[in-house]
Design an enzyme around this catalytic site. Structure first.
Site, PDB file in Angstrom:
ATOM      1  N   PRO A  92      39.603  37.432  44.332  1.00  0.00           N
ATOM      2  CG  PRO A  92      38.881  38.390  42.322  1.00  0.00           C
ATOM      3  CD  PRO A  92      38.476  37.416  43.390  1.00  0.00           C
ATOM      4  CD  GLN A 128      39.393  40.161  38.442  1.00  0.00           C
ATOM      5  OE1 GLN A 128      40.021  40.971  39.117  1.00  0.00           O
ATOM      6  NE2 GLN A 128      38.157  39.808  38.722  1.00  0.00           N
ATOM      7  CB  CYS A 175      37.330  47.134  39.547  1.00  0.00           C
ATOM      8  SG  CYS A 175      38.341  48.282  40.488  1.00  0.00           S
ATOM      9  CG  ASN A 180      32.393  38.096  46.540  1.00  0.00           C
ATOM     10  OD1 ASN A 180      32.542  39.193  46.002  1.00  0.00           O
ATOM     11  ND2 ASN A 180      33.081  37.726  47.586  1.00  0.00           N
ATOM     12  N   GLY A 181      30.265  38.181  48.900  1.00  0.00           N
ATOM     13  CA  GLY A 181      29.863  39.374  49.636  1.00  0.00           C
ATOM     14  C   GLY A 181      29.348  39.046  51.011  1.00  0.00           C
ATOM     15  CG  ASP A 182      28.179  41.446  53.419  1.00  0.00           C
ATOM     16  OD1 ASP A 182      29.251  42.084  53.391  1.00  0.00           O
ATOM     17  OD2 ASP A 182      27.069  41.967  53.288  1.00  0.00           O
TER      18      ASP A 182
HETATM   19  C1  LIG Z   1      41.739  45.011  49.103  1.00  0.00           C
HETATM   20  C2  LIG Z   1      40.738  44.522  48.089  1.00  0.00           C
HETATM   21  C3  LIG Z   1      41.124  44.369  46.767  1.00  0.00           C
HETATM   22  C4  LIG Z   1      40.218  43.876  45.826  1.00  0.00           C
HETATM   23  N1  LIG Z   1      40.642  43.668  44.541  1.00  0.00           N
HETATM   24  C5  LIG Z   1      39.825  43.046  43.647  1.00  0.00           C
HETATM   25  C6  LIG Z   1      40.295  42.635  42.364  1.00  0.00           C
HETATM   26  O1  LIG Z   1      41.474  42.799  42.019  1.00  0.00           O
HETATM   27  N2  LIG Z   1      39.403  42.059  41.517  1.00  0.00           N
HETATM   28  C7  LIG Z   1      38.094  41.832  41.874  1.00  0.00           C
HETATM   29  O2  LIG Z   1      37.324  41.292  41.071  1.00  0.00           O
HETATM   30  N3  LIG Z   1      37.638  42.181  43.081  1.00  0.00           N
HETATM   31  C8  LIG Z   1      38.467  42.757  43.979  1.00  0.00           C
HETATM   32  N4  LIG Z   1      38.014  43.042  45.256  1.00  0.00           N
HETATM   33  C9  LIG Z   1      36.651  42.666  45.624  1.00  0.00           C
HETATM   34  C10 LIG Z   1      36.635  41.277  46.283  1.00  0.00           C
HETATM   35  O3  LIG Z   1      37.066  40.286  45.377  1.00  0.00           O
HETATM   36  C11 LIG Z   1      35.219  40.930  46.783  1.00  0.00           C
HETATM   37  O4  LIG Z   1      34.345  40.953  45.695  1.00  0.00           O
HETATM   38  C12 LIG Z   1      34.715  41.906  47.846  1.00  0.00           C
HETATM   39  O5  LIG Z   1      35.709  42.181  48.813  1.00  0.00           O
HETATM   40  C13 LIG Z   1      33.459  41.352  48.557  1.00  0.00           C
HETATM   41  O6  LIG Z   1      33.716  40.126  49.191  1.00  0.00           O
HETATM   42  P1  LIG Z   1      33.952  40.029  50.791  1.00  0.00           P
HETATM   43  O7  LIG Z   1      32.734  40.597  51.468  1.00  0.00           O
HETATM   44  O8  LIG Z   1      34.140  38.549  51.060  1.00  0.00           O
HETATM   45  O9  LIG Z   1      35.190  40.836  51.093  1.00  0.00           O
HETATM   46  C14 LIG Z   1      38.892  43.564  46.196  1.00  0.00           C
HETATM   47  C15 LIG Z   1      38.511  43.745  47.529  1.00  0.00           C
HETATM   48  C16 LIG Z   1      39.407  44.204  48.473  1.00  0.00           C
HETATM   49  C17 LIG Z   1      38.957  44.352  49.895  1.00  0.00           C
END
Ligand SMILES: Cc1cc2nc3c(=O)[nH]c(=O)nc-3n(C[C@H](O)[C@H](O)[C@H](O)COP(=O)(O)O)c2cc1C
Length: 333
Positions: free
Chosen positions: A17, A71, A102, A202-204
């Site tokens: 999300p 969500q 968040c 999730n993450g990276d």
């Molecule tokens: C622009 C942006 C908006 C995000 N909005 C949400 C959100 O609405 N809800 C949520 O649970 N996480 C949100 N996240 C976190 C991501 O879902 C994810 O947990 C985080 O980017 C780490 O994953 P990644 O390393 O694959 O980017 C957001 C991240 C980014 C970059």
């Protein structure tokens, strides 16, 4: 197979999300690139309960996106329960997810988002109340903890499970880390070992190989991809293929990338209107252009565009410029 409640998910690749990004226009595009599950951007519980027009618009789901997880966020049990009931009865979402990750102060100061992570018993209480009130499966997306001294990922995930939650997604960072530093996959692994419900890591995850490594190193049931999918929905397809066959398919051509960008733009125009879509598309277009040589000039020009025609002309001219350069380079060799 990843299964959340009764919802069967055909592969373990999940679109994260992302607020301001994961509306129906982007989700559908990512879905067409093969995502097993797509997650919608977070929606305010109070926005739903106050019938806020913009918030209600965020609940729109195209049937072709399904299965989809929607969500909600909030800091109080009562309003979260009421908003979940609304989503349960009035949307075609398959899963209701609660945001407990968040990190933004505007959200945490209302006890929402990552603030929940400080108290597993409160998590149990709120998730149990929501599970009781709705029919759709309920899941939680969380970070590993508030800060390095308050990492309750295992206790929090166990609380979700005890309360009847059907899955947890774990972002391997604390709230204090925001998006900095490295995601701790070790704690994701600990969560996986501590609960029986599906765990999505999730993450990276930046490449298909990262996704495979996360699945292998942590044992999670699914991998959630966020930033690596921005302007890059084929990252999802490449990951699905890599996990299924071990084949690493090449990135699409510049023309193919821009065609997907324009498809995304047209869906955004249909969803919102041209004026809003063009403004929102500026950041997406810059993401689609990332990594393409010679993009500096067009990235500035995009910010001056006000109509679809201007933006599409700019993008298609850029494609031709790149292709001409590629052709003359090939001839020179
Ligand atoms: C622009 C942006 C908006 C995000 N909005 C949400 C959100 O609405 N809800 C949520 O649970 N996480 C949100 N996240 C976190 C991501 O879902 C994810 O947990 C985080 O980017 C780490 O994953 P990644 O390393 O694959 O980017 C957001 C991240 C980014 C970059």
């Amino acid at each position: 197979m990843l299964k959340i409640g009764d919802i069967e998910i055909k592969n373990p690749v999940v679109l994260a999300p992302m607020a301001g990004v994961c509306n129906s226009a982007f989700r559908l595009t990512v879905k067409e690139f093969g995502a097993g599950l797509v997650c919608a951007e977070m929606v305010s519980d109070k926005g739903i309960l106050f019938n806020n027009e913009k918030t209600l618009g965020m609940l729109y789901i195209d049937e072709r996106e399904k299965p989809l997880s929607l969500q909600i966020f909030g800091g109080e049990k009562e309003t979260l329960v009421e908003a979940a009931k609304f989503v349960d009865k009035n949307t075609n979402a398959d899963i209701i997810d609660i945001n407990m990750g968040c990190p933004v102060p505007k959200i945490t100061k209302c006890d929402a988002g990552a603030k929940w992570l400080l108290d597993p018993s409160k998590i149990y209480d709120v998730v149990a109340a929501i599970v009781d009130a709705v029919e759709k499966p309920v899941t939680v997306k969380m970070r590993i903890g508030w800060d390095e001294n308050h990492i309750y990922a295992v206790e929090n995930a166990q609380a979700v499970e005890r309360a009847g939650g059907k899955a947890v997604a774990v972002h391997g960072r604390t709230r204090v880390q925001m998006y900095e530093g490295k995601a701790d996959w070790n704690i994701i692994k600990q969560v996986k070992e501590a609960v029986n419900i599906p765990v999505i890591g999730n993450g990276d995850v930046q490449t298909p190989q990262d996704a495979k490594r996360m699945l292998e190193e942590t044992g999670v049931d699914g991998v959630m991809i966020g930033r690596a999918a921005l302007g890059n929905p084929w990252m999802i397809y490449r990951t699905v293929r890599y996990l299924e066959t071990g084949e690493l398919i090449p990135e699409p051509s510049v023309r193919e990338k821009i065609e997907v960008c324009i498809l995304h733009l047209d869906r955004l125009i249909a969803l919102k209107n041209e004026h809003i879509a063009i403004k929102e598309m500026r950041k997406h277009a810059a993401w689609y252009l990332k990594g393409i040589r010679g993009n500096a000039k067009i990235r500035n020009e995009i910010n001056e565009c006000n109509t679809r025609e201007e933006l599409v002309t700019l993008l298609m001219n850029f494609v031709e410029e790149v292709e001409n350069k590629q052709q003359s380079n090939a001839q020179a060799v």
